[in-house]
Design an enzyme around this catalytic site. Sequence first.
Site, PDB file in Angstrom:
ATOM      1  N   LYS A 167     -11.098  -0.101  10.328  1.00  0.00           N
ATOM      2  CA  LYS A 167     -11.305  -1.235   9.413  1.00  0.00           C
ATOM      3  C   LYS A 167     -11.739  -2.484  10.180  1.00  0.00           C
ATOM      4  CE  LYS A 167      -7.722   0.399   6.197  1.00  0.00           C
ATOM      5  NZ  LYS A 167      -8.464   0.907   5.046  1.00  0.00           N
ATOM      6  N   GLN A 170      -5.318  -5.006   6.691  1.00  0.00           N
ATOM      7  CA  GLN A 170      -6.382  -5.877   6.150  1.00  0.00           C
ATOM      8  C   GLN A 170      -6.335  -7.267   6.771  1.00  0.00           C
ATOM      9  OE1 GLN A 170      -8.706  -4.669   4.385  1.00  0.00           O
ATOM     10  NE2 GLN A 170      -7.797  -2.773   3.634  1.00  0.00           N
ATOM     11  N   HIS A 193       0.862  -1.180   0.000  1.00  0.00           N
ATOM     12  CA  HIS A 193       0.000   0.000   0.000  1.00  0.00           C
ATOM     13  C   HIS A 193       0.907   1.241   0.000  1.00  0.00           C
ATOM     14  CE1 HIS A 193      -2.833   2.947   1.752  1.00  0.00           C
ATOM     15  NE2 HIS A 193      -3.803   2.131   1.390  1.00  0.00           N
ATOM     16  N   CYS A 246      -4.648   2.745  -3.671  1.00  0.00           N
ATOM     17  CA  CYS A 246      -3.341   3.101  -3.099  1.00  0.00           C
ATOM     18  C   CYS A 246      -2.286   2.037  -3.401  1.00  0.00           C
ATOM     19  CB  CYS A 246      -3.437   3.360  -1.589  1.00  0.00           C
ATOM     20  SG  CYS A 246      -4.440   4.779  -1.199  1.00  0.00           S
ATOM     21  N   ASP A 262       2.369  -4.780   7.722  1.00  0.00           N
ATOM     22  CA  ASP A 262       1.186  -3.932   7.598  1.00  0.00           C
ATOM     23  C   ASP A 262      -0.041  -4.841   7.693  1.00  0.00           C
ATOM     24  OD1 ASP A 262      -1.039  -2.632   6.607  1.00  0.00           O
ATOM     25  OD2 ASP A 262      -0.027  -1.775   4.863  1.00  0.00           O
TER      26      ASP A 262
HETATM   27  C1  LIG Z   1      -3.022  -2.710   3.398  1.00  0.00           C
HETATM   28  C2  LIG Z   1      -3.273  -1.325   3.866  1.00  0.00           C
HETATM   29  N1  LIG Z   1      -2.288  -0.646   4.453  1.00  0.00           N
HETATM   30  C3  LIG Z   1      -2.458   0.607   4.905  1.00  0.00           C
HETATM   31  C4  LIG Z   1      -3.658   1.239   4.772  1.00  0.00           C
HETATM   32  C5  LIG Z   1      -3.813   2.634   5.307  1.00  0.00           C
HETATM   33  O1  LIG Z   1      -4.736   2.632   6.335  1.00  0.00           O
HETATM   34  P1  LIG Z   1      -5.171   4.028   6.983  1.00  0.00           P
HETATM   35  O2  LIG Z   1      -5.809   4.815   5.887  1.00  0.00           O
HETATM   36  O3  LIG Z   1      -6.128   3.650   8.055  1.00  0.00           O
HETATM   37  O4  LIG Z   1      -3.938   4.655   7.481  1.00  0.00           O
HETATM   38  C6  LIG Z   1      -4.719   0.594   4.153  1.00  0.00           C
HETATM   39  C7  LIG Z   1      -6.006   1.289   3.948  1.00  0.00           C
HETATM   40  O5  LIG Z   1      -6.691   1.119   2.984  1.00  0.00           O
HETATM   41  C8  LIG Z   1      -4.518  -0.726   3.694  1.00  0.00           C
HETATM   42  O6  LIG Z   1      -5.503  -1.400   3.098  1.00  0.00           O
END
Ligand SMILES: Cc1ncc(COP(=O)(O)O)c(C=O)c1O
Length: 414
Positions: A232, A209, A129, A372, A206
Amino acid sequence: MSQQNLESLDVEAIREEFPILEREFDGQQVVYLDNAATTQTPDPVVDAMSDYYRESNANVHRGIHHLSQEASVAYEEAHDRVADFIGAAGREEIVFTKNTTESENLIAYSWGLNELGPGDEVVLTEMEHHASLVTWQQIAKRTGANVEYIRVDETGRLDMDHARDLIGDDTALVSAVHVSNTLGTVNPVGELTALAHEHGALSFIDGAQAVPNRPVDVSEIDADFYAFSGHKMAGPTGIGVLYGKQSLLEELEPYLYGGGMIRKVTFEDSTWGELPWKFEPGTPPIAEAVGLHAAIDWLEDLGMERVQAHEEELAAYAYDQLAAEGDVEIYGPEGGADRGGLVSFNLEGVHAHDLTSILNDHTVAVRAGDHCTQPLHDKLGVPASTRASFYVYNTREEIDKLIDALDDARALFA
Ligand SMILES: Cc1ncc(COP(=O)(O)O)c(C=O)c1O
């Protein structure tokens, strides 16, 4: 997973706790399939935050008065609850941030800027991401480190031979997404962490998800750092988590400075307080921490294995239904144990934004774009995709509505 597992969650009863799912637009009830972006919040979580504001609201850091004591205990206990939920040793290892993105930045600034230098390698994956990819790119620019990417193969999985080639003695950090928010792939993060450790590197996972959708035990993965977001996982916006091994967090410089994080301040210098407060200066997200605590209680009442089974079942069903259409390209592994609860796809001849807009005419809420993960979309050879992502309140019937609406898109565009 079997249908029996799917039915083991009482979806009807769950849905009653989400009044928002009753909303109608143009006389049609909303079908909410945008859960990878943000999940809906059940009544018990909203109630917990509302009770906090009605009954216990005050600033934390253990003021002398009753309300501050109560708010402080609630805030501290939220750290304990998160630690217990993900298998951390204790509250010292749980830092509350704004979201996953801030958790990534915290380590990038605290550790990356101070520890990386020319010749060091940060190994990411091609499915990162932007929260991680952009952050490490920028830190690499400022430190002279290199960023390398573990290849994604044609099935949407990581090429682990390539990972073994890339991760070597120059590697300082391996940062990988646990479950891809675009491909749905569940990555072997324990194996990646072991590879990092073999070469004296750290691992950052990370879990944005992953934690909402499956049991996660950071001590089993042995990750050095692990990040996720409250919004989430049936919790509120405005709160994220950074897990870090206590010994590492103790060594790190803070990323933000201010009140509430110090031990002693003089006109000349300052020293830092205990973990995790050292990384949480200023007034923290107190009501949000209370909400996250309630969300974890709520999820654990459902049972994380059952949550996972439900999502795997829905993802497999969606994958099969979309694949049966014949003119749909689906990204990532087929449904099964290494796919999380989401499916990204394109309908032949229809741009993802147009398709998503037509789905919205049917009140089916999905997301269009690069999610993203622009470089990954470049690799897939498409500018965008449509993503349907599922949570505990979703049903097969809702996926059927999405499939039925595809005909409208064909009629208009194909
Ligand atoms: C895999 C992953 N990492 C990071 C993020 C970023 O999350 P946040 O917007 O809550 O910082 C997301 C959000 O869509 C994500 O799906």
